[in-house]
Motif scaffolding. Sequence first.
Motif, PDB file in Angstrom:
ATOM      1  N   LYS A 239       1.264 -13.780  -3.564  1.00 35.00           N
ATOM      2  CA  LYS A 239       0.967 -14.995  -4.331  1.00 35.00           C
ATOM      3  C   LYS A 239       1.543 -14.921  -5.737  1.00 35.00           C
ATOM      4  O   LYS A 239       2.059 -15.909  -6.275  1.00 35.00           O
ATOM      5  N   LEU A 240       1.460 -13.754  -6.349  1.00 40.52           N
ATOM      6  CA  LEU A 240       2.022 -13.595  -7.687  1.00 40.52           C
ATOM      7  C   LEU A 240       3.531 -13.807  -7.676  1.00 40.52           C
ATOM      8  O   LEU A 240       4.088 -14.467  -8.558  1.00 40.52           O
ATOM      9  N   LYS A 241       4.214 -13.266  -6.686  1.00 42.87           N
ATOM     10  CA  LYS A 241       5.660 -13.452  -6.591  1.00 42.87           C
ATOM     11  C   LYS A 241       6.019 -14.928  -6.399  1.00 42.87           C
ATOM     12  O   LYS A 241       6.961 -15.442  -6.987  1.00 42.87           O
TER      13      LYS A 241
ATOM     14  N   LEU B  79     -20.209   3.116  12.203  1.00 42.26           N
ATOM     15  CA  LEU B  79     -19.926   3.239  10.776  1.00 42.26           C
ATOM     16  C   LEU B  79     -18.462   3.597  10.539  1.00 42.26           C
ATOM     17  O   LEU B  79     -17.816   3.057   9.630  1.00 42.26           O
ATOM     18  N   ILE B  80     -17.935   4.489  11.349  1.00 42.21           N
ATOM     19  CA  ILE B  80     -16.524   4.862  11.202  1.00 42.21           C
ATOM     20  C   ILE B  80     -15.623   3.650  11.434  1.00 42.21           C
ATOM     21  O   ILE B  80     -14.670   3.412  10.685  1.00 42.21           O
ATOM     22  N   ILE B  81     -15.934   2.874  12.450  1.00 42.11           N
ATOM     23  CA  ILE B  81     -15.131   1.678  12.741  1.00 42.11           C
ATOM     24  C   ILE B  81     -15.210   0.676  11.593  1.00 42.11           C
ATOM     25  O   ILE B  81     -14.203   0.076  11.193  1.00 42.11           O
ATOM     26  N   LEU B  82     -16.413   0.494  11.039  1.00 40.96           N
ATOM     27  CA  LEU B  82     -16.572  -0.441   9.928  1.00 40.96           C
ATOM     28  C   LEU B  82     -15.772   0.010   8.710  1.00 40.96           C
ATOM     29  O   LEU B  82     -15.164  -0.817   8.013  1.00 40.96           O
ATOM     30  N   VAL B  83     -15.766   1.322   8.430  1.00 40.98           N
ATOM     31  CA  VAL B  83     -14.991   1.828   7.294  1.00 40.98           C
ATOM     32  C   VAL B  83     -13.503   1.565   7.500  1.00 40.98           C
ATOM     33  O   VAL B  83     -12.788   1.131   6.583  1.00 40.98           O
ATOM     34  N   ILE B  84     -13.017   1.806   8.720  1.00 46.84           N
ATOM     35  CA  ILE B  84     -11.589   1.581   8.997  1.00 46.84           C
ATOM     36  C   ILE B  84     -11.235   0.105   8.863  1.00 46.84           C
ATOM     37  O   ILE B  84     -10.236  -0.264   8.236  1.00 46.84           O
ATOM     38  N   VAL B  85     -12.067  -0.748   9.438  1.00 47.79           N
ATOM     39  CA  VAL B  85     -11.809  -2.198   9.355  1.00 47.79           C
ATOM     40  C   VAL B  85     -11.865  -2.674   7.912  1.00 47.79           C
ATOM     41  O   VAL B  85     -11.044  -3.491   7.462  1.00 47.79           O
ATOM     42  N   GLY B  86     -12.832  -2.166   7.130  1.00 47.61           N
ATOM     43  CA  GLY B  86     -12.928  -2.560   5.719  1.00 47.61           C
ATOM     44  C   GLY B  86     -11.703  -2.136   4.926  1.00 47.61           C
ATOM     45  O   GLY B  86     -11.201  -2.885   4.077  1.00 47.61           O
ATOM     46  N   SER B  87     -11.200  -0.928   5.205  1.00 43.45           N
ATOM     47  CA  SER B  87     -10.002  -0.463   4.498  1.00 43.45           C
ATOM     48  C   SER B  87      -8.795  -1.339   4.827  1.00 43.45           C
ATOM     49  O   SER B  87      -8.009  -1.694   3.928  1.00 43.45           O
ATOM     50  N   ILE B  88      -8.677  -1.715   6.086  1.00 47.97           N
ATOM     51  CA  ILE B  88      -7.560  -2.591   6.474  1.00 47.97           C
ATOM     52  C   ILE B  88      -7.672  -3.942   5.785  1.00 47.97           C
ATOM     53  O   ILE B  88      -6.680  -4.504   5.300  1.00 47.97           O
ATOM     54  N   CYS B  89      -8.885  -4.480   5.724  1.00 49.92           N
ATOM     55  CA  CYS B  89      -9.079  -5.786   5.063  1.00 49.92           C
ATOM     56  C   CYS B  89      -8.736  -5.708   3.580  1.00 49.92           C
ATOM     57  O   CYS B  89      -8.091  -6.623   3.037  1.00 49.92           O
ATOM     58  N   LEU B  90      -9.154  -4.659   2.894  1.00 43.58           N
ATOM     59  CA  LEU B  90      -8.828  -4.515   1.468  1.00 43.58           C
ATOM     60  C   LEU B  90      -7.324  -4.403   1.264  1.00 43.58           C
ATOM     61  O   LEU B  90      -6.768  -4.986   0.317  1.00 43.58           O
ATOM     62  N   TRP B  91      -6.650  -3.658   2.133  1.00 44.80           N
ATOM     63  CA  TRP B  91      -5.196  -3.523   2.022  1.00 44.80           C
ATOM     64  C   TRP B  91      -4.513  -4.874   2.194  1.00 44.80           C
ATOM     65  O   TRP B  91      -3.606  -5.223   1.461  1.00 44.80           O
ATOM     66  N   LYS B  92      -4.980  -5.667   3.155  1.00 44.79           N
ATOM     67  CA  LYS B  92      -4.400  -6.991   3.375  1.00 44.79           C
ATOM     68  C   LYS B  92      -4.643  -7.908   2.180  1.00 44.79           C
ATOM     69  O   LYS B  92      -3.784  -8.703   1.786  1.00 44.79           O
ATOM     70  N   ILE B  93      -5.812  -7.808   1.576  1.00 45.31           N
ATOM     71  CA  ILE B  93      -6.121  -8.648   0.411  1.00 45.31           C
ATOM     72  C   ILE B  93      -5.180  -8.309  -0.740  1.00 45.31           C
ATOM     73  O   ILE B  93      -4.653  -9.203  -1.424  1.00 45.31           O
ATOM     74  N   ARG B  94      -4.924  -7.026  -0.970  1.00 48.21           N
ATOM     75  CA  ARG B  94      -4.014  -6.627  -2.050  1.00 48.21           C
ATOM     76  C   ARG B  94      -2.594  -7.125  -1.790  1.00 48.21           C
ATOM     77  O   ARG B  94      -1.911  -7.621  -2.686  1.00 48.21           O
TER      78      ARG B  94
END
Length: 309
Positions: free
Chosen positions: A251-253, A230-245
């Motif tokens: 893209k906007l630029k 679960l800890i690993i999944l939370v870390i990976v999910g946070s990294i993915c969200l950061w990359k998406i942002r």
Amino acid sequence: MPCTLRTFGVWLLLILTVSLVAANTSLSKPVDTKAVLSCPRITQKAVLVTVRWEIILRDKPACTRAYRRDTNETRAINCSDKTISWDSRPDRNPALQINPVAITHDGYYRCEVVTTHGHFYHGYHLKVLVPPDVTLFQLENGTIVCRAAAGKPAAQISWTPGGDCHTVEEPLGNDTVTVQSSCRWEDHRVSNVSCSVSHLTGNRSLSVERNSGVQSVVYVRTVYIILPILIILVIVGSICLWKIRVCRKCKLKKREANSVVEEDEMQPYASYTEKNNPLYDTVSQVKRSDVLQNEADGLCLHTSYITGI
């Protein structure tokens, strides 16, 4: 002469009445207890002459303990074990005692008694018993194990209720044996099982609840396995969200930059070249210089014609 004949008659009577009585007994004694080995009984009319114990143990020289009544003398030959001694005064009771009994006391003990009525023998095959150390436990896979460790002789194990069991024996030193029986039950309705251990030193019975210990172990193992995941999944999910942002900002630029370029392309080509093409400016200046030069030349010709030059 009469005395001589009388003496001879007595000795002849003793020779004729000498009897050889021998007997052997198998004796079992638990370890750490006291064992008393008795000599053959003699009648009240018989007079004790000598007593002799012969002790034969494994991997040791034979030990001899003797008593002579006429000199009231005792002696021992090759006897180094202090736990083996006379039970009391040999003139009163020539029995032998072993206190405490050890596993090394396995062997043969023979008492020879000489009396005025004959020779008498009695032997003992002593077998030392060792109670097994009994344990009952449950493995993580649900198998229940009953172990009777270091018993002499080997113990026997039975189960209630019966299941799919496998029993093995492991011989140890000094004739001791460890017996282990492992059982499984496919019937999930079996909640309580008992292990019965039979041995010459006594019987024992132990019980255990099935799966009670296994469930807690499985729960603990599950927590330890799932928590890091679960800890690993939370870390990976946070990294993915950061990359998406970050990608969205990029893209906007890019879209803003493309819109500026499109507006510039919509202006007239001439104005674009005039504003941004230095070569076009140079050519325009050259053309203007040629026109001015032609106009000057024309003016000079016109003036010459008028003046007649």
